[in-house]
Design a protein around this motif. Structure first.
Motif, mmCIF file in Angstrom:
data_model
loop_
_atom_site.group_PDB
_atom_site.id
_atom_site.type_symbol
_atom_site.label_atom_id
_atom_site.label_comp_id
_atom_site.label_asym_id
_atom_site.label_seq_id
_atom_site.Cartn_x
_atom_site.Cartn_y
_atom_site.Cartn_z
ATOM 1 N N PHE A 195 35.967 56.372 28.106
ATOM 2 C CA PHE A 195 34.853 55.424 28.009
ATOM 3 C C PHE A 195 34.016 55.591 29.259
ATOM 4 O O PHE A 195 34.295 56.500 30.073
ATOM 5 N N ASP A 196 32.955 54.809 29.382
ATOM 6 C CA ASP A 196 31.992 54.935 30.485
ATOM 7 C C ASP A 196 32.662 55.365 31.798
ATOM 8 O O ASP A 196 33.429 54.616 32.388
ATOM 9 N N PRO A 197 32.360 56.583 32.280
ATOM 10 C CA PRO A 197 33.022 57.082 33.494
ATOM 11 C C PRO A 197 32.863 56.135 34.682
ATOM 12 O O PRO A 197 33.761 56.015 35.516
ATOM 13 N N GLU A 198 31.731 55.460 34.718
ATOM 14 C CA GLU A 198 31.471 54.573 35.847
ATOM 15 C C GLU A 198 32.512 53.454 35.890
ATOM 16 O O GLU A 198 33.017 53.086 36.946
ATOM 17 N N ILE A 199 32.836 52.915 34.700
ATOM 18 C CA ILE A 199 33.848 51.854 34.621
ATOM 19 C C ILE A 199 35.235 52.468 34.714
ATOM 20 O O ILE A 199 36.125 51.966 35.408
ATOM 21 N N ASN A 200 35.422 53.598 34.038
ATOM 22 C CA ASN A 200 36.722 54.251 33.985
ATOM 23 C C ASN A 200 37.239 54.557 35.387
ATOM 24 O O ASN A 200 38.361 54.204 35.755
ATOM 25 N N PHE A 201 36.405 55.215 36.197
ATOM 26 C CA PHE A 201 36.854 55.604 37.534
ATOM 27 C C PHE A 201 37.008 54.396 38.447
ATOM 28 O O PHE A 201 37.849 54.398 39.338
ATOM 29 N N ARG A 202 36.151 53.399 38.238
ATOM 30 C CA ARG A 202 36.256 52.208 39.089
ATOM 31 C C ARG A 202 37.642 51.575 38.970
ATOM 32 O O ARG A 202 38.116 50.930 39.901
ATOM 33 N N GLU A 203 38.283 51.777 37.798
ATOM 34 C CA GLU A 203 39.624 51.221 37.615
ATOM 35 C C GLU A 203 40.628 51.843 38.578
ATOM 36 O O GLU A 203 41.646 51.245 38.886
ATOM 37 N N PHE A 204 40.348 53.102 38.993
ATOM 38 C CA PHE A 204 41.387 53.845 39.717
ATOM 39 C C PHE A 204 41.061 54.110 41.171
ATOM 40 O O PHE A 204 41.833 54.739 41.872
ATOM 41 N N THR A 205 39.896 53.687 41.618
ATOM 42 C CA THR A 205 39.524 54.022 42.983
ATOM 43 C C THR A 205 39.950 52.940 43.975
ATOM 44 O O THR A 205 40.012 53.193 45.165
ATOM 45 N N GLY A 206 40.234 51.747 43.474
ATOM 46 C CA GLY A 206 40.576 50.668 44.391
ATOM 47 C C GLY A 206 42.089 50.531 44.559
ATOM 48 O O GLY A 206 42.865 51.412 44.208
ATOM 49 N N THR A 207 42.476 49.408 45.113
ATOM 50 C CA THR A 207 43.891 49.079 45.289
ATOM 51 C C THR A 207 44.544 48.842 43.934
ATOM 52 O O THR A 207 43.929 48.258 43.044
ATOM 53 N N VAL A 208 45.768 49.312 43.754
ATOM 54 C CA VAL A 208 46.532 49.019 42.540
ATOM 55 C C VAL A 208 47.324 47.736 42.792
ATOM 56 O O VAL A 208 48.261 47.721 43.587
ATOM 57 N N TYR A 209 46.891 46.665 42.119
ATOM 58 C CA TYR A 209 47.607 45.401 42.252
ATOM 59 C C TYR A 209 48.636 45.260 41.136
ATOM 60 O O TYR A 209 48.319 45.497 39.963
ATOM 61 N N ALA A 210 49.860 44.867 41.498
ATOM 62 C CA ALA A 210 50.857 44.473 40.504
ATOM 63 C C ALA A 210 51.416 43.130 40.966
ATOM 64 O O ALA A 210 51.256 42.736 42.125
ATOM 65 N N TRP A 211 52.024 42.414 40.035
ATOM 66 C CA TRP A 211 52.627 41.117 40.343
ATOM 67 C C TRP A 211 54.137 41.318 40.309
ATOM 68 O O TRP A 211 54.716 41.538 39.248
ATOM 69 N N GLN A 212 54.754 41.325 41.474
ATOM 70 C CA GLN A 212 56.179 41.625 41.560
ATOM 71 C C GLN A 212 56.838 40.711 42.576
ATOM 72 O O GLN A 212 56.321 40.533 43.684
ATOM 73 N N GLY A 214 57.042 37.575 42.506
ATOM 74 C CA GLY A 214 56.290 36.349 42.715
ATOM 75 C C GLY A 214 55.103 36.493 43.642
ATOM 76 O O GLY A 214 54.526 35.512 44.114
ATOM 77 N N LYS A 215 54.698 37.767 43.915
ATOM 78 C CA LYS A 215 53.488 37.936 44.731
ATOM 79 C C LYS A 215 52.766 39.233 44.376
ATOM 80 O O LYS A 215 53.310 40.099 43.680
ATOM 81 N N TRP A 216 51.543 39.330 44.846
ATOM 82 C CA TRP A 216 50.753 40.529 44.613
ATOM 83 C C TRP A 216 51.262 41.658 45.492
ATOM 84 O O TRP A 216 51.439 41.470 46.693
ATOM 85 N N THR A 217 51.511 42.808 44.888
ATOM 86 C CA THR A 217 51.867 43.993 45.665
ATOM 87 C C THR A 217 50.721 44.990 45.570
ATOM 88 O O THR A 217 49.964 44.983 44.601
ATOM 89 N N GLU A 218 50.603 45.827 46.581
ATOM 90 C CA GLU A 218 49.471 46.761 46.642
ATOM 91 C C GLU A 218 49.968 48.194 46.764
ATOM 92 O O GLU A 218 50.829 48.489 47.593
ATOM 93 N N ASN A 219 49.414 49.056 45.936
ATOM 94 C CA ASN A 219 49.700 50.486 46.026
ATOM 95 C C ASN A 219 48.406 51.250 45.862
ATOM 96 O O ASN A 219 47.374 50.677 45.503
ATOM 97 N N LYS A 220 48.514 52.554 46.116
ATOM 98 C CA LYS A 220 47.373 53.423 45.818
ATOM 99 C C LYS A 220 47.563 54.021 44.437
ATOM 100 O O LYS A 220 48.680 54.136 43.941
ATOM 101 N N MET A 221 46.463 54.434 43.840
ATOM 102 C CA MET A 221 46.534 55.080 42.535
ATOM 103 C C MET A 221 47.371 56.354 42.637
ATOM 104 O O MET A 221 47.247 57.088 43.626
#
Lengths: 413, 413
Positions: A195-212, A214-221
């Motif tokens: 789908f729209d590359p502009e939106i598609n890539f924006r999903e993967f360029t930032g911090t990867v947040y997961a909920w683990q 009981g708190k937000w954890t941060e990883n890289k793509m």
């Protein structure tokens, strides 16, 4: 007969991309559920092209098209009033969500979207993402007495309903929800986004947040990968990724781990890594030696294939589902709730590839449930806040059947 | 004393990039060979920065800087006349060669360049490339009575002299000339080109022309690779590449095979392949969704590190040489004539990395040979048309010593 038609709710689809095309085809198939059908887009000719594709598939239903600047909430409200639209499905750019929602609040129409609101100038804001824009309008929605269903595509959307099904029918305590999205299809191009590359890539360029835990954890793509062995698509590597649904499910299931896993092949990762490492996925403008200001991501979008152009050659299947682990009366268990969709079958039916198909069918199912009543809750809701069974049954009728792997085997839901 | 100075030829350097900086430093070291020294650039402050770098290295020689639009041949001629410049070293963009040459013809100054003329709108034109622009001006140069030395950098340039040395001192019949260019240095960045990315990539995006079996052969970049085992840099894979010198050597050595091999690591090839496959190395403008026209290659240039910025962290060595095979009196043999340069040593001496150093020293050596007489041939010449020994001796004095591997072993030329 006239009274009956008058009772039916007019439907306005905003957007005219690949997903909008699927919504329109499904709306045409399910036209008896609605009053008049409308499609509005910034570029009216794109909406007209969707109507032409309806005619190609033999749909004779009346559909009107409209030019609309959906970034202008007053223009949205005016159009809703003019058309007497009672349900708005917003499948335009992710940048228009809040102005379309404001228009629905002002004009008293139900609102459905499929992806989180984004600010063009920002990537990956503070979690939970829904708290940044959508949930701030909760009171206004309730006060207006309208229904607003957020994130009602496949993921987010159907996968949220899968989590709710696990809550309702499998466990009294949920330990983890792992959403896995595998596209095992092939478009035959060197590289393309679905789908729209502009939106598609924006999903993967930032911090990867997961909920683990009981708190937000941060990883890289691409930092955390896991191999999955799934129905139909087989063994696939998927990577912990940031995705909308984690940001609402973590609120309802705050004692559970909530993670999203997206499948990527080594070629996709390589191209992505090269582009990102060079700074070509940035949304911040750079200046060329000639003094021209260019946003790299917009150029990358311009050189990549138009996602809609991939549909006719797309083959293979997608598998998207939730692995939910938990316990019932103290007894631990797990369930995998999933759908398999086929790219070619989607193209034959609605002229779009499978990714657009899985994203576009659910919001129309949601619209039918609002029209019929069970989801017309007169407040803002994420999909997991709404009854899952009627939604999954409707999706089954519409071409996205749900299957379950539980202690009894692999079977329809 | 005044008479002596008046006898000496004023030198004008056009360009103010990394190579120009090397030329300027060498000109300062060899200032006694010339009259007044001048540097002209579109952006005068860049020329001033070179003068500042001369002062940093303790050079007190007088140097004047000038703003010049070198695409305007009349402006070039006017400046040459105003400065009474007798030798012009053109180390600006490859797009200005013909206008600078026209200026030299009009104003009666000797002309030296280091790379073939390019038209910004075209890539990889019909071979031999020198026939497209440079050689069309042969008569005009001869008529004006000026000397024009084409391609007097390292490659093209010094490697052409290596071929001529093999002709003069080793063989009466030459079967093949294989020029090998290995940069075994490391700049520590994710990815960078060693000189202007716009020119650098243009070398590899078109057809790879080689002269084999008495005719032009065509390959794609990275299609033909060969492993070499070279002095100092060891085993390295180099790929058949298009390069200027093949297009002049093939005229003088028309019965020999002439090939150019450039060393590339797998990471460089991967990044290049991704960019090229996506269309990001194109010099043809594309239009973004917002309607902005952008030349992809110019954006790629804008996001890559400035080649000049690599110098201070650059370590390791380059090895560039000619493997010439042939026979003397019917007896077959081969000779490898080469230079090894060191990035850090270049930076310590002139503030530039080794690639700029090897490209910038030779045109200044050529200028000294014109000033002294042996290369002041009053016609247009490629380097292989001129006596090789004085050039190689001058280069040895200037920091680019030549070595030879022949039947007697590995020794200075």
């Amino acid at each position: 007969m006239e009274t009956e038609l008058a009772d039916k709710k007019n439907l306005l689809i905003i957007g005219a991309g690949g997903v909008a095309q699927v919504v329109a085809h499904k709306a045409a198939q399910w036209a008896a559920e609605f009053g008049a059908l409308h499609i509005a887009s910034r570029t009216q000719s794109k909406a007209d092209a969707i109507v032409a594709s309806l005619r190609d598939k033999g749909h004779q239903v009346a559909v009107e098209t409209h030019a609309l600047d959906a970034m202008d909430s007053k223009a949205v409200a005016d159009l809703i009033r003019k058309l007497d639209a009672k349900i708005v499905i917003n499948v335009g750019s992710a940048f228009i969500n809040m102005t379309v929602l404001e228009g629905c609040i002002a004009a008293g129409a139900a609102y459905i979207d499929t992806a989180i609101h984004e600010d063009p100038a920002k990537v990956c804001e503070t979690p939970p993402w829904y708290g940044n824009y959508e949930w701030k309008r909760r009171e206004a929605v309730e006060k207006a007495g309208i229904t607003a269903v957020l994130g009602a595509g496949f993921d987010p959307g159907v996968v949220n309903a899968y989590a709710r099904l696990a809550e309702d029918e499998y466990f009294d305590k949920i330990d983890s929800i792992d959403i896995v999205d595998i596209n095992a299809g092939s478009h035959g191009r060197y590289f393309a986004t679905n789908f729209d590359p502009e939106i598609n890539f924006r999903e993967f360029t930032g911090t990867v947040y997961a909920w683990q835990g009981g708190k937000w954890t941060e990883n890289k793509m691409f930092e955390v990968g896991r191999e999955w062995d799934l129905p139909v698509v087989g063994k696939q590597t998927a990577y912990l990724s940031g995705h909308d649904e984690v940001h609402s499910l973590s609120a309802r299931y705050k004692d559970s781990d909530v993670r999203f896993w997206m499948g990527f092949g080594p070629h996709y990762i390589n191209v992505f890594t090269v582009l990102q490492s060079l700074g070509l996925l940035s949304e911040q403008p750079v200046k060329t030696a000639e003094g021209q200001e260019v946003v790299p991501l917009k150029l990358v979008k311009a050189v990549l294939p138009d996602p809609a152009s991939l549909a006719k050659d797309y083959t293979g299947k997608t598998c998207i589902g939730d692995l939910v682990k938990g316990s019932l009366n103290g007894k631990p268990g797990e369930v995998f709730i999933y759908n398999v969709a086929d790219h070619k079958q989607a193209y034959d039916e609605v002229g779009s590839q499978g990714i657009s198909y899985t994203a576009g069918v659910p919001p129309l199912a949601a619209a039918v449930l609002i029209a019929r009543g069970p989801w017309d809750v007169k407040k803002m809701a994420n999909v997991e806040d709404l009854p899952a069974r009627p939604f999954l049954e409707m999706l089954g009728e519409m071409g996205l059947p749900t299957r379950v792997i539980d202690a009894t085997g692999d079977h329809p839901v």
